[in-house]
Design a protein around this motif. Structure first.
Motif, PDB file in Angstrom:
ATOM      1  N   LEU A 192     -71.848 -43.412 -15.073  1.00 13.95           N
ATOM      2  CA  LEU A 192     -72.234 -42.075 -14.576  1.00 13.95           C
ATOM      3  C   LEU A 192     -72.889 -42.159 -13.201  1.00 13.95           C
ATOM      4  CD1 LEU A 192     -73.893 -40.123 -17.546  1.00 13.95           C
ATOM      5  CD2 LEU A 192     -71.714 -39.615 -16.439  1.00 13.95           C
ATOM      6  N   LEU A 200     -71.161 -41.184 -10.148  1.00 15.38           N
ATOM      7  CA  LEU A 200     -70.978 -39.754  -9.884  1.00 15.38           C
ATOM      8  C   LEU A 200     -72.284 -39.097  -9.450  1.00 15.38           C
ATOM      9  CD1 LEU A 200     -68.835 -38.787 -13.004  1.00 15.38           C
ATOM     10  CD2 LEU A 200     -68.061 -39.547 -10.749  1.00 15.38           C
ATOM     11  N   ALA A 201     -73.340 -39.855  -9.439  1.00 17.88           N
ATOM     12  CA  ALA A 201     -74.668 -39.275  -9.201  1.00 17.88           C
ATOM     13  C   ALA A 201     -75.249 -39.818  -7.903  1.00 17.88           C
ATOM     14  CB  ALA A 201     -75.592 -39.584 -10.381  1.00 17.88           C
ATOM     15  N   ASP A 246     -75.878 -38.177  -5.203  1.00 20.56           N
ATOM     16  CA  ASP A 246     -76.776 -37.259  -4.516  1.00 20.56           C
ATOM     17  C   ASP A 246     -78.223 -37.754  -4.680  1.00 20.56           C
ATOM     18  OD1 ASP A 246     -76.615 -33.936  -3.750  1.00 20.56           O
ATOM     19  OD2 ASP A 246     -78.571 -34.794  -4.240  1.00 20.56           O
ATOM     20  N   ALA A 281     -80.867 -36.239  -4.983  1.00 21.38           N
ATOM     21  CA  ALA A 281     -81.599 -35.452  -5.987  1.00 21.38           C
ATOM     22  C   ALA A 281     -81.481 -36.050  -7.382  1.00 21.38           C
ATOM     23  CB  ALA A 281     -81.088 -34.007  -6.007  1.00 21.38           C
ATOM     24  N   ALA A 282     -80.436 -36.828  -7.623  1.00 24.18           N
ATOM     25  CA  ALA A 282     -80.217 -37.426  -8.942  1.00 24.18           C
ATOM     26  C   ALA A 282     -81.129 -38.625  -9.183  1.00 24.18           C
ATOM     27  CB  ALA A 282     -78.761 -37.840  -9.105  1.00 24.18           C
ATOM     28  N   LEU A 309     -80.187 -41.461 -11.492  1.00 23.95           N
ATOM     29  CA  LEU A 309     -80.278 -41.262 -12.957  1.00 23.95           C
ATOM     30  C   LEU A 309     -81.312 -42.195 -13.584  1.00 23.95           C
ATOM     31  CD1 LEU A 309     -76.518 -40.854 -13.994  1.00 23.95           C
ATOM     32  CD2 LEU A 309     -78.119 -39.109 -13.176  1.00 23.95           C
ATOM     33  N   ALA A 311     -84.347 -34.719 -12.145  1.00 23.47           N
ATOM     34  CA  ALA A 311     -83.731 -34.545 -10.835  1.00 23.47           C
ATOM     35  C   ALA A 311     -84.718 -33.765  -9.965  1.00 23.47           C
ATOM     36  CB  ALA A 311     -82.419 -33.791 -10.967  1.00 23.47           C
ATOM     37  N   LEU A 342     -84.917 -31.700  -6.334  1.00 23.92           N
ATOM     38  CA  LEU A 342     -83.925 -31.067  -5.477  1.00 23.92           C
ATOM     39  C   LEU A 342     -84.572 -30.034  -4.564  1.00 23.92           C
ATOM     40  CD1 LEU A 342     -80.736 -30.676  -5.371  1.00 23.92           C
ATOM     41  CD2 LEU A 342     -81.113 -28.802  -6.972  1.00 23.92           C
ATOM     42  N   PHE A 373     -84.780 -26.765  -2.709  1.00 19.28           N
ATOM     43  CA  PHE A 373     -84.036 -25.514  -2.909  1.00 19.28           C
ATOM     44  C   PHE A 373     -84.832 -24.411  -2.235  1.00 19.28           C
ATOM     45  CE2 PHE A 373     -82.488 -21.697  -4.859  1.00 19.28           C
ATOM     46  CZ  PHE A 373     -81.162 -21.942  -5.129  1.00 19.28           C
ATOM     47  N   LEU A 381     -85.767 -30.703 -12.345  1.00 20.94           N
ATOM     48  CA  LEU A 381     -84.860 -30.337 -13.442  1.00 20.94           C
ATOM     49  C   LEU A 381     -84.714 -31.477 -14.429  1.00 20.94           C
ATOM     50  CD1 LEU A 381     -82.004 -28.965 -11.172  1.00 20.94           C
ATOM     51  CD2 LEU A 381     -83.469 -27.555 -12.613  1.00 20.94           C
TER      52      LEU A 381
END
Lengths: 294, 294
Positions: free
Chosen positions: B11, B14-15, B17, B19-20, B23, B28, B30, B32, B39
């Motif tokens: 995984l 795919l992470a 970013d 912000a991840a 993992l 997370a 982020l 905003f 999150l």
């Protein structure tokens, strides 16, 4: 207190924050940091929302696309997702489909949780999609007014035909694509959001979802059965109007405004009657067969 | 590709970013708008994370508290939650515990999804907690440096004792409270976040979670076994250090700074050795028994 409906009714007492939209919308909509956050979480269960023998790559795609479709119905752009995964075998294929869907929608994986699956249990998967609103106010299901025209972005029934082909063991992937790989209409949602009175994605069937919009808006929808575009044989029209999984956008537009994207006018909002839907003039409510597949 | 560890490794691709956080963190994180969103999503499964015959009110509390605890470890304040619920009976009690926990932490229900439970399946519940960072940068697990002092906010072992009392059929709710109703330390996390080098909540066991912080930070932790506060008989000290579910905050503080909340110094970060943990000088790694309960 039994059943999904009673439980959700009870949950509403805990969801008094306006951001929750009474748990009656596709997403929560929350001012944050000077912008507006759009949040949704959908779960899918093996044997309920997808066949236990489905290709895990298709399951991953569906999980992403259905949640991103909720963002599309708000005109939001994806910021990222959190994945709730339950280990059940087939992880390589799941990752493949997940990577394809996240790339398709430009939504990075931000986090989540991976847990085990007890013996004999049904795999339950969840995804939280986080989006950023691109217009204010963010459209809901509840804004349709009598006199509005009701539109849909494209045909219904393609997922039904794809599902049936899959059940027949159809080998050509193109024949089952609409069911296996539904598409979230992000670009259309974004263009529509500033001009619609109400919008939602059609996930559970056109008639049922239109009834939900009608009830939320306090109107009824008079729908012209023959005007609904279908991607199925004409003999299957009634089924196509009741099947879900196509993820077209359904929206109410003020009378006299042309939709800014390709869309089909299928009816009109009228003063609320006893039934939420008038199909060619015949009153239809949940008992009279709006359809629901799961 | 088998097992949770291999799946999470995959995984991570795919992470990417930031912000991840690879993992590898509790949440997370982020940017905003002009603020920072925090999150997290944790799932719990009947028969894995809670006994199938547990009071659903306690299950609901646990689901909320464990996720809010992840926000606490970031010094974040709760903004709201999304609930992924699977109907399995006991909904009145679940709603009771959910209402209590959401009120306790000031976290409104914003949305989510309710799905059915196929016959024979294990109930799987998920919660997404959304928080707002209260300081910058938001602490992670990866900031501890050699020379830092390692602290914990309170004793471990209370949940273990409560669980064992529950298994014995203990009738006095006070004896099982620590297991049934864990507390997320939001206020402490918020005061600590601006001064710590690294912080996390202890959910899976002190030694295991400390090892995770050590590996993420590129240090080892020399822990003084006798300095760890426990809420269990002295004969159970080793078990208490390996049991989770107490949700104390574990943090690394620069040498010479006094913690701004009550906390207990249990060791020190040292240059990374072969093992992430030195317990009274003995090297401990995952194989040597850091402990893991589920």
């Amino acid at each position: 207190l039994t059943g999904e409906f009673a439980f959700i009714q009870a949950l509403r007492a805990l969801a008094s924050d306006p951001a929750a939209r009474g748990l009656s919308d596709d997403c929560a909509v929350l001012p944050f940091g000077g912008e507006v956050l759009v949040l949704t979480h959908d779960a899918i269960v093996a044997g309920v929302h997808f066949p236990p023998d489905a290709d895990p790559a298709d399951v991953a795609w569906r999980l992403v696309a259905t949640n991103i479709s909720d963002l599309a119905a708000k005109g939001a752009e994806p910021v990222g997702v959190l994945l709730a995964y339950q280990l059940a075998g087939g992880e390589e294929r799941f990752l493949q489909g997940l990577a394809e869907a996240l790339a398709e929608y430009g939504a990075p994986l931000l986090g989540g949780d991976t847990v085990g699956l007890p013996a004999g249990a049904a795999q339950t998967l969840g995804l939280t999609a986080i989006g950023r609103a691109t217009c204010a106010p963010v459209p809901g299901r509840d804004g349709a007014r009598a006199g509005d025209a009701l539109y849909i972005t494209g045909p219904v029934g393609a997922a039904m035909m794809g599902y049936e082909a899959l059940c027949r063991g159809e080998a050509d992937p193109a024949m089952t694509q609409a069911y296996r790989r539904p598409r979230a209409l992000l670009a259309q949602g974004r263009v529509l959001a500033p001009v619609v009175h109400a919008m939602m994605d059609v996930s559970d069937g056109l008639l049922l979802d239109a009834a939900r919009m009608a009830r939320a808006s306090g109107v009824s929808f008079a729908i012209d059965r023959a005007a609904v575009p279908i991607a199925a044989p004409e003999a299957r029209r009634d089924d196509a109007l009741r099947w879900g999984d196509d993820y077209q956008l359904l929206f109410a537009l003020p009378d006299g405004i042309a939709p800014p994207v390709q869309a089909f006018c299928i009816g009109r909002a009228v003063a609320a009657g006893a039934a939420p839907i008038l199909l060619d003039g015949a009153a239809l409510d949940e008992e009279a067969g709006l359809g629901y597949r799961h």
